[in-house]
Design a protein around this motif. Structure first.
Motif, PDB file in Angstrom:
ATOM      1  N   PHE A  64       0.852  -1.186   0.000  1.00 35.53           N
ATOM      2  CA  PHE A  64       0.000   0.000   0.000  1.00 35.53           C
ATOM      3  C   PHE A  64       0.891   1.241   0.000  1.00 35.53           C
ATOM      4  N   VAL A  65       0.599   2.162  -0.908  1.00 37.85           N
ATOM      5  CA  VAL A  65       1.416   3.361  -1.067  1.00 37.85           C
ATOM      6  C   VAL A  65       0.558   4.591  -0.799  1.00 37.85           C
ATOM      7  N   PHE A  66       1.139   5.573  -0.097  1.00 35.59           N
ATOM      8  CA  PHE A  66       0.448   6.815   0.235  1.00 35.59           C
ATOM      9  C   PHE A  66       1.162   7.966  -0.475  1.00 35.59           C
ATOM     10  N   PRO A  67       0.657   8.383  -1.646  1.00 41.33           N
ATOM     11  CA  PRO A  67       1.361   9.393  -2.458  1.00 41.33           C
ATOM     12  C   PRO A  67       1.641  10.691  -1.721  1.00 41.33           C
ATOM     13  N   ALA A  68       0.753  11.109  -0.835  1.00 41.32           N
ATOM     14  CA  ALA A  68       0.935  12.363  -0.099  1.00 41.32           C
ATOM     15  C   ALA A  68       1.402  12.123   1.335  1.00 41.32           C
ATOM     16  N   GLY A  69       1.778  10.868   1.636  1.00 37.16           N
ATOM     17  CA  GLY A  69       2.166  10.549   2.998  1.00 37.16           C
ATOM     18  C   GLY A  69       0.960  10.528   3.924  1.00 37.16           C
ATOM     19  N   TYR A  70       1.223  10.339   5.204  1.00 34.37           N
ATOM     20  CA  TYR A  70       0.133  10.397   6.184  1.00 34.37           C
ATOM     21  C   TYR A  70       0.724  10.698   7.558  1.00 34.37           C
ATOM     22  N   ASP A  71      -0.119  11.102   8.474  1.00 35.15           N
ATOM     23  CA  ASP A  71       0.303  11.488   9.821  1.00 35.15           C
ATOM     24  C   ASP A  71       0.465  10.227  10.677  1.00 35.15           C
ATOM     25  N   GLN A  72       1.700   9.846  10.966  1.00 35.65           N
ATOM     26  CA  GLN A  72       1.953   8.609  11.694  1.00 35.65           C
ATOM     27  C   GLN A  72       1.666   8.724  13.186  1.00 35.65           C
ATOM     28  N   THR A  73       1.259   9.914  13.647  1.00 35.90           N
ATOM     29  CA  THR A  73       0.873  10.074  15.054  1.00 35.90           C
ATOM     30  C   THR A  73      -0.625   9.813  15.246  1.00 35.90           C
ATOM     31  N   ARG A  74      -1.334   9.549  14.134  1.00 35.36           N
ATOM     32  CA  ARG A  74      -2.771   9.295  14.201  1.00 35.36           C
ATOM     33  C   ARG A  74      -3.067   7.870  13.730  1.00 35.36           C
ATOM     34  N   THR A  75      -4.181   7.300  14.205  1.00 37.56           N
ATOM     35  CA  THR A  75      -4.603   5.971  13.764  1.00 37.56           C
ATOM     36  C   THR A  75      -5.135   6.054  12.340  1.00 37.56           C
ATOM     37  N   LEU A  76      -4.605   5.201  11.474  1.00 38.67           N
ATOM     38  CA  LEU A  76      -4.993   5.167  10.068  1.00 38.67           C
ATOM     39  C   LEU A  76      -5.638   3.832   9.751  1.00 38.67           C
ATOM     40  N   ILE A  77      -6.698   3.854   8.963  1.00 38.65           N
ATOM     41  CA  ILE A  77      -7.416   2.642   8.581  1.00 38.65           C
ATOM     42  C   ILE A  77      -7.342   2.461   7.061  1.00 38.65           C
ATOM     43  N   ILE A  78      -6.817   1.317   6.627  1.00 35.00           N
ATOM     44  CA  ILE A  78      -6.799   0.947   5.202  1.00 35.00           C
ATOM     45  C   ILE A  78      -7.960  -0.010   4.974  1.00 35.00           C
ATOM     46  N   ASP A  79      -8.773   0.279   3.952  1.00 39.23           N
ATOM     47  CA  ASP A  79     -10.081  -0.373   3.852  1.00 39.23           C
ATOM     48  C   ASP A  79     -10.360  -0.880   2.431  1.00 39.23           C
ATOM     49  N   PRO A  80     -10.024  -2.163   2.118  1.00 36.72           N
ATOM     50  CA  PRO A  80     -10.370  -2.742   0.811  1.00 36.72           C
ATOM     51  C   PRO A  80     -11.523  -3.756   0.933  1.00 36.72           C
ATOM     52  N   TRP A  81     -11.942  -4.284  -0.214  1.00 37.92           N
ATOM     53  CA  TRP A  81     -12.977  -5.318  -0.284  1.00 37.92           C
ATOM     54  C   TRP A  81     -12.456  -6.459  -1.153  1.00 37.92           C
ATOM     55  N   THR A  82     -12.649  -7.700  -0.698  1.00 32.57           N
ATOM     56  CA  THR A  82     -12.162  -8.866  -1.434  1.00 32.57           C
ATOM     57  C   THR A  82     -13.332  -9.746  -1.850  1.00 32.57           C
ATOM     58  N   SER A  83     -13.342 -10.187  -3.102  1.00 33.33           N
ATOM     59  CA  SER A  83     -14.393 -11.095  -3.578  1.00 33.33           C
ATOM     60  C   SER A  83     -13.763 -12.152  -4.471  1.00 33.33           C
ATOM     61  N   SER A  84     -14.403 -13.320  -4.542  1.00 35.40           N
ATOM     62  CA  SER A  84     -13.936 -14.376  -5.422  1.00 35.40           C
ATOM     63  C   SER A  84     -15.139 -15.005  -6.100  1.00 35.40           C
ATOM     64  N   GLY A  85     -14.946 -15.437  -7.334  1.00 31.01           N
ATOM     65  CA  GLY A  85     -16.041 -16.054  -8.069  1.00 31.01           C
ATOM     66  C   GLY A  85     -15.629 -16.281  -9.510  1.00 31.01           C
ATOM     67  N   LEU A  86     -16.623 -16.531 -10.365  1.00 31.46           N
ATOM     68  CA  LEU A  86     -16.356 -16.811 -11.771  1.00 31.46           C
ATOM     69  C   LEU A  86     -15.913 -15.551 -12.494  1.00 31.46           C
TER      70      LEU A  86
END
Length: 281
Positions: free
Chosen positions: A259-281
């Protein structure tokens, strides 16, 4: 209260199928007996929903593989197994019953036949994760599945409880991962929670197993293609606890996803990375 039998392929697989998987280098399995799922009568009122995290009482493989011993499993479009180090996807050939019948007929006639290719396994393994990670299930269901172990004429029942959430505590230093079902029939949702002090560059996973390609389609989406369907992650986003958005994108190098953060992020705050995964035909 009488027990109602579920279809055998609802949760587990027969010995021939497990033997196929055992031969894959990414999953070593040596089943010593046959497990058959049975459910309490109450489950039959909502039997269409089997997509829980079901604890492993022997119905799933127990030997070590790339993601560790299977601790929980869910049965959606394609079964998914969860170990300490990651997730295994079982991609199923929907015409495998016809294949088996053709194979048996060929064997009876003494004709050569191709190897059984009714299953494919793909693993997503967290790279260099902490081996002491603790997996904590949450949102326990009132009812449970009974896994009936049959060995010869002996039958032994094991209760397997079901949950709607798994928390991987300290998968990396100051990093938790939360997996949720959310009533989906084709996938699951997960969040990577980075607390102050976490290093986002350490959070990455490797794709391995029987797949044809791994391609990034957009900043927020990638797809793993197998002979029997695809596994897709999309809708990637990141935000702080107050909902403030943070730009994020996938980066794929060879078989490694990070996971890459182009503008960086504040490491003194809690950060949540949020994707969705699906599998099927």
């Amino acid at each position: 209260m009488p027990l109602s039998h579920l279809s055998l392929n609802l949760i587990t697989y027969n010995l021939k199928e497990l033997e196929q998987l055992r031969q894959l280098q990414y999953a070593t399995m040596r089943p010593s007996a046959t497990y058959m799922p049975i459910a309490q009568q109450k489950w039959t009122t909502n039997i269409s929903r089997t997509n829980f995290f079901i604890e492993n009482k022997g119905q799933y493989p127990v030997d070590e593989n790339t993601t560790g011993s299977v601790l929980y499993g869910i049965h959606i479009d394609n079964p998914i197994w969860f170990g300490k180090k990651g997730v295994n996807f079982l991609m199923i050939n929907r015409e495998r019953e016809k294949f088996k019948k053709d194979k048996e007929e060929e064997e009876e006639l003494g004709k050569p036949h191709s190897a059984d290719e009714s299953l494919r396994m793909v693993s997503m393994t967290w790279k260099n994760s902490d081996p002491s990670v603790v997996i904590r299930p949450e949102l326990k269901q009132d009812n449970y599945f009974t896994m009936a172990l049959t060995s010869g004429t002996e039958v032994k029942g094991e209760k397997a409880f079901a949950y709607d959430r798994l928390i991987y505590e300290n998968l990396y230093p100051f990093v938790n991962v939360k997996y949720e079902i959310q009533n989906s029939l084709s996938g699951y949702h997960y969040e990577i929670i980075l607390r102050p002090g976490a290093d986002a560059s350490k959070v990455k996973f490797e794709v391995s197993g029987n797949f044809r390609s791994l391609r990034q389609h957009a900043d927020d989406e990638f797809c793993i293609k197998t002979k029997y369907g695809s596994i897709t992650e999309n809708g990637l986003k990141a935000f702080y606890e107050n909902g403030e958005s943070v730009p994020v994108r996938y980066e794929i190098r060879d078989k490694e996803v990070s996971f890459v953060f182009p503008a960086g992020y504040d490491q003194t705050r809690t950060l949540i990375i949020d994707p969705w995964t699906s599998s099927g035909l």
